[in-house]
Design a protein around this motif. Structure first.
Motif, mmCIF file in Angstrom:
data_model
loop_
_atom_site.group_PDB
_atom_site.id
_atom_site.type_symbol
_atom_site.label_atom_id
_atom_site.label_comp_id
_atom_site.label_asym_id
_atom_site.label_seq_id
_atom_site.Cartn_x
_atom_site.Cartn_y
_atom_site.Cartn_z
ATOM 1 N N THR A 144 0.841 -1.190 0.000
ATOM 2 C CA THR A 144 0.000 0.000 0.000
ATOM 3 C C THR A 144 0.878 1.242 0.000
ATOM 4 O OG1 THR A 144 -1.774 -1.160 1.177
ATOM 5 C CG2 THR A 144 -1.796 1.252 1.265
ATOM 6 N N GLU A 204 -4.070 1.008 -2.929
ATOM 7 C CA GLU A 204 -4.167 -0.318 -2.319
ATOM 8 C C GLU A 204 -3.936 -1.387 -3.377
ATOM 9 O OE1 GLU A 204 -7.714 0.730 0.919
ATOM 10 O OE2 GLU A 204 -8.064 -0.707 -0.694
ATOM 11 N N HIS A 262 -12.454 -5.294 -4.522
ATOM 12 C CA HIS A 262 -12.713 -3.914 -4.961
ATOM 13 C C HIS A 262 -13.765 -3.838 -6.065
ATOM 14 C CE1 HIS A 262 -8.447 -3.204 -3.430
ATOM 15 N NE2 HIS A 262 -9.156 -2.298 -2.779
ATOM 16 N N ALA A 286 -16.991 -1.538 -5.788
ATOM 17 C CA ALA A 286 -16.628 -0.119 -5.730
ATOM 18 C C ALA A 286 -16.097 0.370 -7.070
ATOM 19 C CB ALA A 286 -15.597 0.111 -4.625
ATOM 20 N N VAL A 318 -7.762 5.053 -3.930
ATOM 21 C CA VAL A 318 -8.730 5.318 -2.866
ATOM 22 C C VAL A 318 -8.576 6.762 -2.399
ATOM 23 C CG1 VAL A 318 -9.530 4.641 -0.556
ATOM 24 C CG2 VAL A 318 -8.625 2.903 -2.138
ATOM 25 N N GLU A 319 -9.685 7.492 -2.328
ATOM 26 C CA GLU A 319 -9.660 8.829 -1.741
ATOM 27 C C GLU A 319 -9.479 8.669 -0.242
ATOM 28 O OE1 GLU A 319 -12.362 12.786 -2.142
ATOM 29 O OE2 GLU A 319 -13.336 10.989 -1.333
ATOM 30 N N GLY A 360 -12.287 7.124 2.099
ATOM 31 C CA GLY A 360 -12.108 5.691 1.921
ATOM 32 C C GLY A 360 -12.782 5.153 0.675
ATOM 33 N N ARG A 361 -13.189 6.038 -0.214
ATOM 34 C CA ARG A 361 -13.927 5.637 -1.406
ATOM 35 C C ARG A 361 -12.978 5.290 -2.542
ATOM 36 N NH1 ARG A 361 -19.060 8.973 -3.910
ATOM 37 N NH2 ARG A 361 -19.445 7.626 -5.724
ATOM 38 N N VAL A 362 -13.238 4.168 -3.206
ATOM 39 C CA VAL A 362 -12.471 3.785 -4.383
ATOM 40 C C VAL A 362 -12.916 4.655 -5.553
ATOM 41 C CG1 VAL A 362 -11.970 1.943 -6.028
ATOM 42 C CG2 VAL A 362 -12.148 1.416 -3.589
ATOM 43 N N SER A 395 -8.338 3.235 -10.696
ATOM 44 C CA SER A 395 -7.319 2.187 -10.678
ATOM 45 C C SER A 395 -6.110 2.642 -11.487
ATOM 46 C CB SER A 395 -7.888 0.890 -11.268
ATOM 47 O OG SER A 395 -6.943 -0.153 -11.245
#
Length: 201
Positions: free
Chosen positions: A10, A19, A25, A28, A74-75, A79-81, A84
């Protein structure tokens, strides 16, 4: 740059956490990424949950083969995905990697998210993995991406004509860029200044 350095890990910044990508994932990523406009200039076409699953599974397969190291973006505060990215075309012997396969949900475009994600990947590549070269590339028609890569401090090296077949059937010209290890100090300083929220006087 040895194989152990390329194990999933990470990478953390004040606003962004990268991550190791996994199928956990998937939901999300679908919420963030089932937007046709995000895939306009990419080789892949991701329009359904099944497409996204195949996209993640292909990334994980590339990791197993030693050619990629994929991440979920991830913000950090929420914690929001939101997207990528990955290291790809990994060349251990020649100490180079490519940063790419990057997409960010529309609401987080033109924010600090992409810049900080790139910074974390570049810093890790040069300062931990010991890379001497990091590559980036994009579709020659994607002017926004080309400007963004240049703003990172990368040097445009040239265009490979009729380089890659896209999901739409178009054969794209691909523009290549790079940042070298002896350029990283200056590039890093410039990126840190761009990400500094302190007001200028």
């Amino acid at each position: 740059m040895g194989p152990r350095l390329l194990e999933p890990r990470t990478l953390r910044g004040p606003n962004v956490v990268l991550e190791p990508l996994g199928l956990h994932h998937l939901a999300a990523l679908c919420e963030a990424g089932l937007d046709e406009d995000l895939w306009r200039w990419t080789v892949a076409s991701v329009r359904t949950r099944e497409d996204m699953r195949a996209y993640v599974e292909a990334a994980l397969d590339s990791y197993e083969r030693g050619s990629a190291l994929p991440f979920a973006i991830v913000e950090a505060p929420s914690g929001r995905v939101v997207g990528s990215t990955r290291y790809g075309n990994i060349d251990l012997f020649n100490r180079r990697v490519e940063i790419g396969w990057t997409w960010v949900a529309r609401a987080w475009q033109r924010t600090i998210v992409n810049t900080q994600a790139k910074y974390l990947l570049l810093r890790h590549a040069f300062e931990v993995l010991g890379c001497v070269r990091v590559e980036l590339k994009t579709d020659a028609r994607n002017e926004r991406s080309r400007r963004a890569i240049l703003r990172l401090g990368a040097v445009e090296e040239g265009t490979l004509r009729r380089h890659t077949l896209t999901a739409s059937g178009h054969i794209r010209d691909t523009v290549y860029y790079s940042i070298l290890d002896d350029e990283w100090r200056e590039v890093s300083a410039r990126l840190l200044e761009r990400m500094d929220p302190a007001p200028r006087t």
